[in-house]
Motif scaffolding. Structure first.
Motif, PDB file in Angstrom:
ATOM      1  N   PRO A  54       0.831  -1.205   0.000  1.00  8.27           N
ATOM      2  CA  PRO A  54       0.000   0.000   0.000  1.00  8.27           C
ATOM      3  C   PRO A  54       0.865   1.254   0.000  1.00  8.27           C
ATOM      4  O   PRO A  54       1.969   1.265   0.546  1.00  8.27           O
ATOM      5  CB  PRO A  54      -0.785  -0.111   1.310  1.00  8.27           C
ATOM      6  CG  PRO A  54      -0.736  -1.545   1.671  1.00  8.27           C
ATOM      7  CD  PRO A  54       0.562  -2.070   1.128  1.00  8.27           C
ATOM      8  N   GLU A  55       0.358   2.300  -0.622  1.00  8.89           N
ATOM      9  CA  GLU A  55       1.126   3.541  -0.733  1.00  8.89           C
ATOM     10  C   GLU A  55       1.066   4.384   0.524  1.00  8.89           C
ATOM     11  O   GLU A  55       1.806   5.344   0.666  1.00  8.89           O
ATOM     12  CB  GLU A  55       0.623   4.340  -1.929  1.00  8.89           C
ATOM     13  CG  GLU A  55       0.878   3.637  -3.241  1.00  8.89           C
ATOM     14  CD  GLU A  55       0.270   4.356  -4.424  1.00  8.89           C
ATOM     15  OE1 GLU A  55      -0.360   5.420  -4.232  1.00  8.89           O
ATOM     16  OE2 GLU A  55       0.424   3.863  -5.548  1.00  8.89           O
ATOM     17  N   GLY A  56       0.186   4.069   1.451  1.00 10.08           N
ATOM     18  CA  GLY A  56       0.051   4.864   2.664  1.00 10.08           C
ATOM     19  C   GLY A  56      -0.225   3.979   3.855  1.00 10.08           C
ATOM     20  O   GLY A  56       0.012   2.778   3.833  1.00 10.08           O
TER      21      GLY A  56
ATOM     22  N   PRO B 282      -9.642   3.155   6.312  1.00  8.91           N
ATOM     23  CA  PRO B 282      -8.862   2.133   5.606  1.00  8.91           C
ATOM     24  C   PRO B 282      -7.849   2.744   4.630  1.00  8.91           C
ATOM     25  O   PRO B 282      -8.004   3.864   4.163  1.00  8.91           O
ATOM     26  CB  PRO B 282      -9.918   1.341   4.844  1.00  8.91           C
ATOM     27  CG  PRO B 282     -11.191   1.596   5.581  1.00  8.91           C
ATOM     28  CD  PRO B 282     -11.074   2.992   6.117  1.00  8.91           C
ATOM     29  N   VAL B 283      -6.834   1.962   4.331  1.00  8.51           N
ATOM     30  CA  VAL B 283      -5.804   2.346   3.368  1.00  8.51           C
ATOM     31  C   VAL B 283      -6.417   2.401   1.980  1.00  8.51           C
ATOM     32  O   VAL B 283      -7.214   1.536   1.602  1.00  8.51           O
ATOM     33  CB  VAL B 283      -4.647   1.329   3.388  1.00  8.51           C
ATOM     34  CG1 VAL B 283      -3.641   1.604   2.297  1.00  8.51           C
ATOM     35  CG2 VAL B 283      -3.971   1.316   4.742  1.00  8.51           C
TER      36      VAL B 283
ATOM     37  N   ARG C 148      -3.631  -0.528  -6.705  1.00  6.92           N
ATOM     38  CA  ARG C 148      -3.360  -1.823  -7.343  1.00  6.92           C
ATOM     39  C   ARG C 148      -3.335  -2.893  -6.274  1.00  6.92           C
ATOM     40  O   ARG C 148      -2.624  -2.773  -5.299  1.00  6.92           O
ATOM     41  CB  ARG C 148      -2.013  -1.805  -8.051  1.00  6.92           C
ATOM     42  CG  ARG C 148      -2.068  -1.180  -9.404  1.00  6.92           C
ATOM     43  CD  ARG C 148      -0.755  -1.158 -10.120  1.00  6.92           C
ATOM     44  NE  ARG C 148       0.105  -2.325  -9.963  1.00  6.92           N
ATOM     45  CZ  ARG C 148       1.246  -2.483 -10.617  1.00  6.92           C
ATOM     46  NH1 ARG C 148       1.645  -1.567 -11.456  1.00  6.92           N
ATOM     47  NH2 ARG C 148       1.974  -3.532 -10.433  1.00  6.92           N
ATOM     48  N   GLY C 149      -4.099  -3.951  -6.443  1.00  4.34           N
ATOM     49  CA  GLY C 149      -4.101  -5.047  -5.491  1.00  4.34           C
ATOM     50  C   GLY C 149      -5.127  -4.848  -4.400  1.00  4.34           C
ATOM     51  O   GLY C 149      -6.158  -4.228  -4.609  1.00  4.34           O
ATOM     52  N   SER C 150      -4.820  -5.371  -3.237  1.00  4.96           N
ATOM     53  CA  SER C 150      -5.749  -5.302  -2.120  1.00  4.96           C
ATOM     54  C   SER C 150      -4.972  -5.302  -0.812  1.00  4.96           C
ATOM     55  O   SER C 150      -3.796  -5.640  -0.773  1.00  4.96           O
ATOM     56  CB  SER C 150      -6.708  -6.492  -2.152  1.00  4.96           C
ATOM     57  OG  SER C 150      -5.987  -7.697  -1.978  1.00  4.96           O
ATOM     58  N   VAL C 151      -5.644  -4.941   0.266  1.00  2.65           N
ATOM     59  CA  VAL C 151      -5.060  -5.023   1.601  1.00  2.65           C
ATOM     60  C   VAL C 151      -5.559  -6.325   2.212  1.00  2.65           C
ATOM     61  O   VAL C 151      -6.763  -6.582   2.242  1.00  2.65           O
ATOM     62  CB  VAL C 151      -5.487  -3.810   2.468  1.00  2.65           C
ATOM     63  CG1 VAL C 151      -5.023  -3.984   3.903  1.00  2.65           C
ATOM     64  CG2 VAL C 151      -4.937  -2.534   1.879  1.00  2.65           C
TER      65      VAL C 151
ATOM     66  N   PRO D 247      -8.805  -8.347  10.100  1.00  2.00           N
ATOM     67  CA  PRO D 247      -9.124  -8.532   8.676  1.00  2.00           C
ATOM     68  C   PRO D 247      -9.235  -7.213   7.930  1.00  2.00           C
ATOM     69  O   PRO D 247      -9.520  -6.170   8.514  1.00  2.00           O
ATOM     70  CB  PRO D 247     -10.455  -9.280   8.699  1.00  2.00           C
ATOM     71  CG  PRO D 247     -10.982  -9.159  10.079  1.00  2.00           C
ATOM     72  CD  PRO D 247      -9.847  -8.812  10.981  1.00  2.00           C
ATOM     73  N   ALA D 248      -9.039  -7.265   6.643  1.00  2.00           N
ATOM     74  CA  ALA D 248      -9.015  -6.062   5.806  1.00  2.00           C
ATOM     75  C   ALA D 248     -10.338  -5.318   5.802  1.00  2.00           C
ATOM     76  O   ALA D 248     -10.362  -4.099   5.644  1.00  2.00           O
ATOM     77  CB  ALA D 248      -8.628  -6.427   4.378  1.00  2.00           C
TER      78      ALA D 248
END
Length: 149
Positions: free
Chosen positions: A83-85, A106-107, A111-114, A136-137
């Motif tokens: 993640p970028e942050g 949440p972040v 691209r993608g997921s947490v 959990p995300a």
């Protein structure tokens, strides 16, 4: 790629090594296997695996006498970009003698997921006993037990 290193009692001869084959799915071909000569090694990083691409792996052990059987073929995706942050607006809510409520934004992921969050906490009376809780995300708040801190 991670595996369980073979215990020395199972080597059956000197000179233990691993042969690791990998390929990108669906059209990649197995190249020459990677020979890993340190029997204590239990991890290998594919050079330039790409973003979230499907790979297949097989590993087998060998020694100075012969090769062992190949493992079953395993499929897995390459990693995602981090993640970028970080979670924003982290706040504490209601607290009791044994718990505290944490909440956050949440972040944001482009691209993608947490996959989830990790919260580390400790009490004043337990400075050396840091604990971790995995969240959990989909969560944006959690009650964290503190015990007798």
């Amino acid at each position: 790629i991670v595996w369980t290193a073979m215990p020395k009692v199972d080597w059956n001869a000197p000179g233990l090594y691993y042969l690791l084959k990998y390929r990108e799915v669906p059209d990649g071909q197995f190249g020459d296997p990677e020979r890993i000569t340190d029997p204590a090694v239990d991890v290998f990083a594919i050079p330039n695996p790409g973003y979230y691409k499907l790979w297949e792996f097989q590993i087998r052990a060998g020694n100075d006498v012969d090769l062992g059987p190949e493992s079953p073929l395993v499929r897995s995706y390459s990693g995602q970009d981090p993640p970028e942050g970080k979670p924003g607006n982290v706040q504490t809510g209601g607290a009791t003698a044994r718990t505290v409520e944490l909440s956050w934004q949440p972040v944001t992921v482009t691209r993608g997921s947490v996959d989830g969050y990790k919260i580390y906490y400790w009490g004043e009376s337990r400075l050396n006993a840091r604990r971790r809780r995995e969240i959990p995300a989909y969560a944006s708040s959690v009650n964290v037990p503190g015990g007798t801190t």
